[in-house]
Design a protein around this motif. Structure first.
Motif, short mmCIF file in Angstrom:
data_model
loop_
_atom_site.label_atom_id
_atom_site.label_comp_id
_atom_site.label_asym_id
_atom_site.label_seq_id
_atom_site.Cartn_x
_atom_site.Cartn_y
_atom_site.Cartn_z
N GLU A 42 -23.54 -10.67 44.36
CA GLU A 42 -22.97 -9.99 43.20
C GLU A 42 -21.82 -10.82 42.63
O GLU A 42 -20.67 -10.63 43.01
CB GLU A 42 -22.49 -8.60 43.59
CG GLU A 42 -23.61 -7.69 44.03
CD GLU A 42 -23.12 -6.34 44.52
OE1 GLU A 42 -21.94 -6.00 44.30
OE2 GLU A 42 -23.93 -5.63 45.14
N PRO A 43 -22.12 -11.74 41.71
CA PRO A 43 -21.05 -12.56 41.13
C PRO A 43 -20.10 -11.71 40.30
O PRO A 43 -20.45 -10.63 39.83
CB PRO A 43 -21.80 -13.57 40.27
CG PRO A 43 -23.12 -12.97 40.02
CD PRO A 43 -23.42 -12.05 41.16
N VAL A 44 -18.91 -12.22 40.11
CA VAL A 44 -17.93 -11.57 39.25
C VAL A 44 -18.28 -11.93 37.81
O VAL A 44 -18.40 -13.11 37.47
CB VAL A 44 -16.50 -12.05 39.60
CG1 VAL A 44 -15.50 -11.53 38.60
CG2 VAL A 44 -16.15 -11.63 41.02
N ASP A 45 -18.47 -10.91 36.98
CA ASP A 45 -18.80 -11.10 35.56
C ASP A 45 -17.73 -10.44 34.71
O ASP A 45 -17.37 -9.29 34.95
CB ASP A 45 -20.14 -10.43 35.22
CG ASP A 45 -21.32 -11.30 35.52
OD1 ASP A 45 -21.25 -12.51 35.23
OD2 ASP A 45 -22.33 -10.77 36.03
N THR A 46 -17.25 -11.15 33.72
CA THR A 46 -16.31 -10.56 32.78
C THR A 46 -16.38 -11.34 31.46
O THR A 46 -17.06 -12.37 31.38
CB THR A 46 -14.88 -10.54 33.36
OG1 THR A 46 -14.05 -9.73 32.52
CG2 THR A 46 -14.30 -11.93 33.51
N THR A 47 -15.71 -10.84 30.45
CA THR A 47 -15.69 -11.51 29.15
C THR A 47 -14.25 -11.66 28.68
O THR A 47 -13.36 -10.93 29.10
CB THR A 47 -16.48 -10.72 28.09
OG1 THR A 47 -15.90 -9.43 27.95
CG2 THR A 47 -17.94 -10.59 28.44
N PHE A 48 -14.04 -12.63 27.81
CA PHE A 48 -12.75 -12.83 27.17
C PHE A 48 -13.01 -13.36 25.77
O PHE A 48 -14.08 -13.86 25.46
CB PHE A 48 -11.86 -13.78 27.99
CG PHE A 48 -12.40 -15.18 28.15
CD1 PHE A 48 -12.02 -16.19 27.29
CD2 PHE A 48 -13.29 -15.46 29.18
CE1 PHE A 48 -12.52 -17.48 27.45
CE2 PHE A 48 -13.79 -16.75 29.35
CZ PHE A 48 -13.41 -17.76 28.48
N THR A 49 -12.00 -13.24 24.92
CA THR A 49 -12.13 -13.62 23.52
C THR A 49 -11.28 -14.85 23.23
O THR A 49 -10.13 -14.91 23.63
CB THR A 49 -11.69 -12.46 22.60
OG1 THR A 49 -12.47 -11.30 22.90
CG2 THR A 49 -11.87 -12.82 21.14
N VAL A 50 -11.89 -15.79 22.53
CA VAL A 50 -11.17 -16.97 22.04
C VAL A 50 -11.05 -16.81 20.53
O VAL A 50 -12.05 -16.72 19.84
CB VAL A 50 -11.90 -18.27 22.40
CG1 VAL A 50 -11.24 -19.47 21.74
CG2 VAL A 50 -11.97 -18.45 23.91
N SER A 51 -9.80 -16.76 20.05
CA SER A 51 -9.60 -16.57 18.61
C SER A 51 -8.99 -17.79 17.94
O SER A 51 -8.86 -17.82 16.73
CB SER A 51 -8.70 -15.35 18.37
OG SER A 51 -7.48 -15.49 19.06
#
Length: 161
Positions: A42-51
């Motif tokens: 179960e890998p760690v999954d997340t998101t982030f925003t580049v603006s």
């Protein structure tokens, strides 16, 4: 008299902490592991925003483990996926958790040790939008016990003068 000194020191510390502001543009995402166990599948999954694609960024992983964690090193694989679907795979990255004498390194709070490792320095993103990041635990063990949390820190890179 000592109560007055303690109160004054406490007040100064509170003012100092309130005056400190986080690094502008810094994003920190924290993932807690259920039952303090990181399952290999179960890998760690997340998101982030580049603006702002005009800046370069440092991507850092902070891993928190309980005192007595068995391993000295955890190999990782990091995959960053751009909004367009392009993948950037960073293999053979790892986090060193103990020194040569098998003592925990990093910062400690209670019985939790936290180690930060920059996995990508001066990363230049080519498009604005939401990026996903997946961090794989590449140990030989099915489950890693005593792993409390992982934080992903994306911050503007320091420019060299």
């Amino acid at each position: 008299m000592s109560k007055v000194i303690v109160n004054v020191l406490f007040f100064i510390c509170v003012l100092f902490l309130c005056s400190c502001s986080p690094k502008k543009g810094k994003t920190e995402l924290k993932i807690q592991f259920p039952n303090q166990v990181w399952n290999r599948l179960e890998p760690v999954d997340t998101t982030f925003t580049v603006s702002n694609i005009e800046k370069a960024y440092d991507i850092t992983v902070a891993l928190s483990v309980l005192n007595g964690f068995e391993l000295n090193y955890i190999p990782l694989e990091v995959v960053i996926t751009a909004p367009s679907g392009q993948k950037n795979i960073i293999p053979n990255i790892g986090i060193t958790l103990k020194d040569k004498e098998n003592n925990h390194i990093g910062t400690v709070y209670g019985d939790v040790w936290t180690v930060e490792q920059t996995v990508y320095s001066h990363k230049e993103f080519t498009e604005e939008g939401n990026y996903s990041i997946r961090i794989h635990n590449r140990t030989q063990y099915y489950e890693l016990f005593k792993v409390v949390s992982m934080s992903l820190i994306i911050s503007p890179a320091e420019t060299k003068k």
